[in-house]
Scaffold this motif. Sequence first.
Motif, PDB file in Angstrom:
ATOM      1  N   ALA A  37     -30.719   8.593  20.904  1.00  0.00           N
ATOM      2  CA  ALA A  37     -29.647   7.633  20.663  1.00  0.00           C
ATOM      3  C   ALA A  37     -29.237   7.115  22.031  1.00  0.00           C
ATOM      4  CB  ALA A  37     -28.458   8.298  19.972  1.00  0.00           C
ATOM      5  N   TYR A  38     -28.667   5.917  22.047  1.00  0.00           N
ATOM      6  CA  TYR A  38     -28.120   5.406  23.299  1.00  0.00           C
ATOM      7  C   TYR A  38     -26.853   4.625  22.987  1.00  0.00           C
ATOM      8  CZ  TYR A  38     -30.978   1.401  21.829  1.00  0.00           C
ATOM      9  OH  TYR A  38     -31.559   0.390  21.105  1.00  0.00           O
ATOM     10  N   LYS A  39     -25.866   4.823  23.849  1.00  0.00           N
ATOM     11  CA  LYS A  39     -24.576   4.148  23.716  1.00  0.00           C
ATOM     12  C   LYS A  39     -24.531   3.047  24.772  1.00  0.00           C
ATOM     13  CE  LYS A  39     -21.144   6.822  24.530  1.00  0.00           C
ATOM     14  NZ  LYS A  39     -19.967   7.689  24.584  1.00  0.00           N
ATOM     15  N   VAL A  40     -24.217   1.828  24.334  1.00  0.00           N
ATOM     16  CA  VAL A  40     -24.164   0.679  25.232  1.00  0.00           C
ATOM     17  C   VAL A  40     -22.720   0.178  25.312  1.00  0.00           C
ATOM     18  CG1 VAL A  40     -24.970  -1.675  25.647  1.00  0.00           C
ATOM     19  CG2 VAL A  40     -26.513  -0.005  24.604  1.00  0.00           C
ATOM     20  N   HIS A  41     -22.278  -0.052  26.542  1.00  0.00           N
ATOM     21  CA  HIS A  41     -20.949  -0.619  26.791  1.00  0.00           C
ATOM     22  C   HIS A  41     -21.150  -1.914  27.572  1.00  0.00           C
ATOM     23  CE1 HIS A  41     -16.570  -0.442  27.434  1.00  0.00           C
ATOM     24  NE2 HIS A  41     -16.843  -1.005  28.601  1.00  0.00           N
ATOM     25  N   ILE A  42     -20.635  -3.024  27.023  1.00  0.00           N
ATOM     26  CA  ILE A  42     -20.752  -4.334  27.663  1.00  0.00           C
ATOM     27  C   ILE A  42     -19.347  -4.779  28.047  1.00  0.00           C
ATOM     28  CG2 ILE A  42     -21.523  -6.723  27.407  1.00  0.00           C
ATOM     29  CD1 ILE A  42     -23.295  -5.639  25.027  1.00  0.00           C
ATOM     30  N   GLN A  43     -19.152  -5.057  29.331  1.00  0.00           N
ATOM     31  CA  GLN A  43     -17.839  -5.445  29.852  1.00  0.00           C
ATOM     32  C   GLN A  43     -17.925  -6.850  30.432  1.00  0.00           C
ATOM     33  OE1 GLN A  43     -14.790  -3.615  30.003  1.00  0.00           O
ATOM     34  NE2 GLN A  43     -13.957  -5.545  30.760  1.00  0.00           N
ATOM     35  N   ASN A  44     -17.087  -7.756  29.925  1.00  0.00           N
ATOM     36  CA  ASN A  44     -17.053  -9.123  30.443  1.00  0.00           C
ATOM     37  C   ASN A  44     -16.028  -9.206  31.574  1.00  0.00           C
ATOM     38  OD1 ASN A  44     -17.004 -11.827  30.982  1.00  0.00           O
ATOM     39  ND2 ASN A  44     -16.396 -12.481  28.932  1.00  0.00           N
ATOM     40  N   ASN A  45     -16.516  -9.150  32.808  1.00  0.00           N
ATOM     41  CA  ASN A  45     -15.652  -9.272  33.977  1.00  0.00           C
ATOM     42  C   ASN A  45     -15.655 -10.694  34.533  1.00  0.00           C
ATOM     43  OD1 ASN A  45     -14.908  -6.502  33.995  1.00  0.00           O
ATOM     44  ND2 ASN A  45     -16.865  -5.999  34.915  1.00  0.00           N
ATOM     45  N   SER A  46     -16.196 -11.637  33.757  1.00  0.00           N
ATOM     46  CA  SER A  46     -16.230 -13.032  34.203  1.00  0.00           C
ATOM     47  C   SER A  46     -14.956 -13.737  33.757  1.00  0.00           C
ATOM     48  CB  SER A  46     -17.458 -13.741  33.615  1.00  0.00           C
ATOM     49  OG  SER A  46     -17.243 -14.075  32.257  1.00  0.00           O
ATOM     50  N   ASP A  47     -14.842 -15.003  34.097  1.00  0.00           N
ATOM     51  CA  ASP A  47     -13.686 -15.784  33.676  1.00  0.00           C
ATOM     52  C   ASP A  47     -14.029 -16.718  32.512  1.00  0.00           C
ATOM     53  OD1 ASP A  47     -15.273 -17.593  34.981  1.00  0.00           O
ATOM     54  OD2 ASP A  47     -13.760 -18.204  36.459  1.00  0.00           O
ATOM     55  N   GLN A  48     -15.162 -16.409  31.828  1.00  0.00           N
ATOM     56  CA  GLN A  48     -15.603 -17.242  30.709  1.00  0.00           C
ATOM     57  C   GLN A  48     -15.854 -16.392  29.469  1.00  0.00           C
ATOM     58  OE1 GLN A  48     -19.186 -19.105  32.055  1.00  0.00           O
ATOM     59  NE2 GLN A  48     -18.165 -20.418  33.520  1.00  0.00           N
ATOM     60  N   GLN A  49     -15.633 -16.983  28.306  1.00  0.00           N
ATOM     61  CA  GLN A  49     -15.994 -16.329  27.045  1.00  0.00           C
ATOM     62  C   GLN A  49     -17.511 -16.369  26.902  1.00  0.00           C
ATOM     63  OE1 GLN A  49     -14.136 -17.680  23.255  1.00  0.00           O
ATOM     64  NE2 GLN A  49     -16.242 -17.906  22.583  1.00  0.00           N
ATOM     65  N   VAL A  50     -18.102 -15.251  26.474  1.00  0.00           N
ATOM     66  CA  VAL A  50     -19.540 -15.201  26.216  1.00  0.00           C
ATOM     67  C   VAL A  50     -19.778 -14.628  24.823  1.00  0.00           C
ATOM     68  CG1 VAL A  50     -20.216 -15.015  28.651  1.00  0.00           C
ATOM     69  CG2 VAL A  50     -19.796 -12.930  27.324  1.00  0.00           C
ATOM     70  N   THR A  51     -20.891 -15.052  24.210  1.00  0.00           N
ATOM     71  CA  THR A  51     -21.294 -14.552  22.897  1.00  0.00           C
ATOM     72  C   THR A  51     -22.704 -14.005  23.015  1.00  0.00           C
ATOM     73  OG1 THR A  51     -19.938 -16.228  21.808  1.00  0.00           O
ATOM     74  CG2 THR A  51     -21.602 -15.125  20.462  1.00  0.00           C
TER      75      THR A  51
END
Length: 135
Positions: A37-51
Amino acid sequence: MNWGTAYKKTTENIEVSVQPIFLSDRSEPEDELFVWAYKVHIQNNSDQQVTLRQRCWHITDAYGNTEVVRGEGVIGEQPVLEPGQSFEYTSGTPLSTPSGIMVGTYDMEVEGGGWISVEIPAFSLDSPHESSRLN
């Protein structure tokens, strides 16, 4: 669950962190089935919304055989991350060898137009059934 080492990579202020763990209770070494299994954490440290629109994984076993897996989003979702937001999910992969490695990318659409390819760090899939760790 005692998750393994966290592997991290940042692309255009989007940080991806992955923690793998070997699942001995779902593996059957005598039948050449090893599951992680693998746990993924995605953090948006930018100043824009991303999808997050698409993913591409390269899964390589101990013999160097690579499987490429592409698909829309992750775990059936296409998460939208505002600046400062994060998203976390857990998934898994089987191999026929006791070790391997995974690496990949997320294709993210930027609000207002444009795309970025966010790198997923390479991470090692090691089991206690591997006599010498190759990855």
